[in-house]
Design an enzyme around this catalytic site. Structure first.
Site, PDB file in Angstrom:
ATOM      1  N   ASN A  79      36.550  30.504  54.638  1.00 63.28           N
ATOM      2  CA  ASN A  79      36.169  31.316  53.474  1.00 63.28           C
ATOM      3  C   ASN A  79      35.353  30.430  52.531  1.00 63.28           C
ATOM      4  O   ASN A  79      35.905  29.607  51.808  1.00 63.28           O
ATOM      5  CB  ASN A  79      37.453  31.823  52.804  1.00 63.28           C
ATOM      6  CG  ASN A  79      37.175  32.663  51.573  1.00 63.28           C
ATOM      7  OD1 ASN A  79      36.027  32.830  51.158  1.00 63.28           O
ATOM      8  ND2 ASN A  79      38.235  33.179  50.984  1.00 63.28           N
TER       9      ASN A  79
ATOM     10  N   ARG B 286      35.098  34.892  56.470  1.00 64.72           N
ATOM     11  CA  ARG B 286      35.103  35.935  55.452  1.00 64.72           C
ATOM     12  C   ARG B 286      33.668  36.100  54.949  1.00 64.72           C
ATOM     13  O   ARG B 286      33.030  35.125  54.557  1.00 64.72           O
ATOM     14  CB  ARG B 286      35.997  35.525  54.288  1.00 64.72           C
ATOM     15  CG  ARG B 286      35.924  36.542  53.179  1.00 64.72           C
ATOM     16  CD  ARG B 286      36.522  36.009  51.909  1.00 64.72           C
ATOM     17  NE  ARG B 286      36.457  37.040  50.893  1.00 64.72           N
ATOM     18  CZ  ARG B 286      36.385  36.799  49.601  1.00 64.72           C
ATOM     19  NH1 ARG B 286      36.346  35.563  49.164  1.00 64.72           N
ATOM     20  NH2 ARG B 286      36.346  37.780  48.752  1.00 64.72           N
TER      21      ARG B 286
ATOM     22  N   LEU C 205      46.174  43.232  42.495  1.00 63.00           N
ATOM     23  CA  LEU C 205      46.053  42.774  41.108  1.00 63.00           C
ATOM     24  C   LEU C 205      46.139  41.255  41.081  1.00 63.00           C
ATOM     25  O   LEU C 205      47.213  40.675  41.264  1.00 63.00           O
ATOM     26  CB  LEU C 205      47.172  43.386  40.250  1.00 63.00           C
ATOM     27  CG  LEU C 205      47.343  44.915  40.350  1.00 63.00           C
ATOM     28  CD1 LEU C 205      48.518  45.382  39.509  1.00 63.00           C
ATOM     29  CD2 LEU C 205      46.072  45.645  39.947  1.00 63.00           C
TER      30      LEU C 205
ATOM     31  N   GLY D 268      40.809  38.819  40.309  1.00 66.97           N
ATOM     32  CA  GLY D 268      40.028  40.049  40.392  1.00 66.97           C
ATOM     33  C   GLY D 268      40.994  41.139  40.811  1.00 66.97           C
ATOM     34  O   GLY D 268      41.912  40.867  41.585  1.00 66.97           O
TER      35      GLY D 268
HETATM   36  P1  ADP Z   1      42.506  35.566  43.383  1.00 68.59           P
HETATM   37  O1  ADP Z   1      41.941  36.887  42.990  1.00 68.59           O
HETATM   38  O2  ADP Z   1      41.750  34.384  42.837  1.00 68.59           O
HETATM   39  O3  ADP Z   1      42.886  35.450  44.840  1.00 68.59           O
HETATM   40  P2  ADP Z   1      45.340  35.663  42.924  1.00 68.59           P
HETATM   41  O4  ADP Z   1      45.590  36.884  43.693  1.00 68.59           O
HETATM   42  O5  ADP Z   1      45.910  34.386  43.415  1.00 68.59           O
HETATM   43  O6  ADP Z   1      43.839  35.483  42.561  1.00 68.59           O
HETATM   44  O7  ADP Z   1      45.893  35.919  41.443  1.00 68.59           O
HETATM   45  C1  ADP Z   1      45.802  34.928  40.492  1.00 68.59           C
HETATM   46  C2  ADP Z   1      46.275  35.501  39.168  1.00 68.59           C
HETATM   47  O8  ADP Z   1      47.603  36.004  39.337  1.00 68.59           O
HETATM   48  C3  ADP Z   1      46.386  34.424  38.109  1.00 68.59           C
HETATM   49  O9  ADP Z   1      45.223  34.372  37.350  1.00 68.59           O
HETATM   50  C4  ADP Z   1      47.521  34.902  37.285  1.00 68.59           C
HETATM   51  O10 ADP Z   1      46.983  35.568  36.168  1.00 68.59           O
HETATM   52  C5  ADP Z   1      48.285  35.913  38.110  1.00 68.59           C
HETATM   53  N1  ADP Z   1      49.665  35.511  38.325  1.00 68.59           N
HETATM   54  C6  ADP Z   1      50.171  34.710  39.269  1.00 68.59           C
HETATM   55  N2  ADP Z   1      51.514  34.592  39.120  1.00 68.59           N
HETATM   56  C7  ADP Z   1      51.852  35.336  38.065  1.00 68.59           C
HETATM   57  C8  ADP Z   1      53.076  35.627  37.384  1.00 68.59           C
HETATM   58  N3  ADP Z   1      54.221  35.115  37.791  1.00 68.59           N
HETATM   59  N4  ADP Z   1      53.023  36.430  36.326  1.00 68.59           N
HETATM   60  C9  ADP Z   1      51.866  36.954  35.904  1.00 68.59           C
HETATM   61  N5  ADP Z   1      50.691  36.726  36.485  1.00 68.59           N
HETATM   62  C10 ADP Z   1      50.678  35.938  37.548  1.00 68.59           C
END
Ligand code: ADP
Length: 398
Positions: free
Chosen positions: A7, A91, A209, A212
């Site tokens: 990726n 990807r 969620l 992005g």
């Molecule tokens: P990406 O879209 O980069 O793959 P992820 O799916 O890993 O991102 O999500 C990252 C986001 O998830 C972080 O910016 C954070 O805001 C949120 N996040 C991760 N763990 C928690 C948590 N325990 N509580 C709230 N938000 C969280």
């Protein structure tokens, strides 16, 4: 069969080596700051210590050579020789209208991916660099492209055509494409297993969620609507992206503040979303803490996000119909019981009722978090885009 998943971002590469016999991650890693001072590789072979390699990596080709060397290293590698890798799954962010499924990469496919650069000028070029570098390093290994947009190609025109002059669709292919397709597809198939049904028989809403975010309305196992659009800027307010706003705001601001096209792009992509509203952070963890400490703008940013998700759930319940489950996934969806509860609050009349105690305790694991009475099941399903890419790659090269 062992499959390497690549990726490539503009200055990063995430990779995993997966043994499809048992779907086991043998090694994984992250290359950062390619072409920038301070480049490094964090590599980890399952069962061995993590290693960090700090060497200059001037381009994706050099970085991938390091990745392959790390994977076959006698000291910290996972396999003895590159010949053990049966295929590489790449990807690719944008497949335009040409790709509704994953494909084996040949010259024709490469040209088509290059044609999509105009649609994803930030994302497709590094994906292409990664494919070309791998082809040079492993000329006889089959390569597969797995597109973020492919799952959403089952949308119908009334979901993907924008109400602007039709000629722009014909001339520039301006339409809704949708993204995070690999993730929405992965959790859709997992949800079908959970519900004990054939995927073709399920109607669900998947909520990816994370940094992005996007929702997908799935009917009969296929994407029928999603709220990212022509680009991943659309839909929900995200960490730093605005999501949907009145398009007239752009022209108003550009005129009032003498803002250029580039600056406007930067504002909407990097300075908006929950960061823009809160003025604190794009990370939802920081915002939850700040809101808890009484920061009103952090609280407002979270409320706008929650309400956004709620509205799309309502919208897809109306347009998809007969929804039997809602799935939460990605960083926020998998980990934040707080936000899941807020999102589902007030949806009881739609048949969505959380078991608040169960919900609170769930982090990064598969679970049913709805109450026994809930008409619609609410599930947490950790996404695994790499495994999905590996499965699609295996299916094509087998
Ligand atoms: P990406 O879209 O980069 O793959 P992820 O799916 O890993 O991102 O999500 C990252 C986001 O998830 C972080 O910016 C954070 O805001 C949120 N996040 C991760 N763990 C928690 C948590 N325990 N509580 C709230 N938000 C969280």
């Amino acid at each position: 069969m062992k499959i390497l998943i690549i990726n490539c971002g503009s200055s990063s590469i995430k990779y995993q080596l997966i043994d499809m016999n048992g779907e086991i991650v043998m090694a994984k890693g992250l290359v950062e700051r390619i072409g920038i001072e301070g480049s490094r590789i964090k590599h980890e072979t399952t069962g061995k210590d993590k290693v960090i390699i700090n060497d200059p990596l001037e381009n994706h080709g050099v970085a991938l050579k390091y990745v392959l060397d790390a994977i076959v290293s006698p000291e910290y590698g996972a396999i003895a020789s590159m010949d053990e890798i049966s295929a590489v799954g790449h990807r690719v962010v944008h497949g335009g209208e040409k790709f509704s499924t994953s494909v084996i990469i040949d010259d024709e496919v490469m040209t088509a991916i290059e044609d999509c650069v105009e649609l994803a000028p930030l994302h497709n070029p590094p994906n292409i660099m990664g494919i070309k570098a791998c082809q040079e390093l492993m000329p006889s290994t089959p390569m597969v492209a797995v597109f973020d947009t492919a799952f959403h190609q089952t949308m119908e025109a009334d979901s993907y055509i924008y109400p602007i002059p039709y000629k722009y669709y014909e001339k520039y292919a301006i339409r809704r494409y949708g993204f995070h397709g690999t993730s929405h597809k992965y959790v859709t198939y997992k949800a079908a297993e959970y519900l004990g049904k054939d995927v073709k028989d399920i109607n669900i809403i998947t909520c990816h969620l994370g940094n992005g975010s996007s929702l997908c309305g799935v009917k009969g196992g296929e994407s029928k609507d999603t709220n990212m659009g022509f680009t991943p800027l659309a839909g929900l307010p995200m960490g730093t992206r605005s999501g949907n706003i009145d398009p007239a705001i752009l022209t108003f601001l550009m005129e009032k503040e003498n803002i250029s096209y580039e600056e406007m792009n930067e504002i909407l992509n990097k300075e908006s979303g929950v960061l823009g509203v809160s003025g604190i952070s794009s990370d939802f963890r920081d915002l939850e803490i700040a809101a808890d400490e009484g920061n009103e703008r952090a609280e407002l940013a979270l409320e706008i996000f929650e309400k956004g998700v709620k509205k799309y759930i309502g919208a897809y319940m109306a347009t998809i119909g007969n929804i039997e489950a809602i799935v939460f996934t990605a960083g926020i969806g998998e980990n934040s019981g707080f936000l899941r509860e807020k999102i589902c609050q007030g949806l009881e009349s739609l048949g969505i009722e959380l078991d608040k105690e169960v919900n609170k305790g769930i982090r990064g694991e598969e679970a049913v978090i709805s109450s026994a009475n809930s008409k619609i099941k609410v599930l947490v399903i950790p996404t695994d885009e790499e495994l999905m890419i590996a499965q699609e790659t295996e299916a094509l090269v087998k």
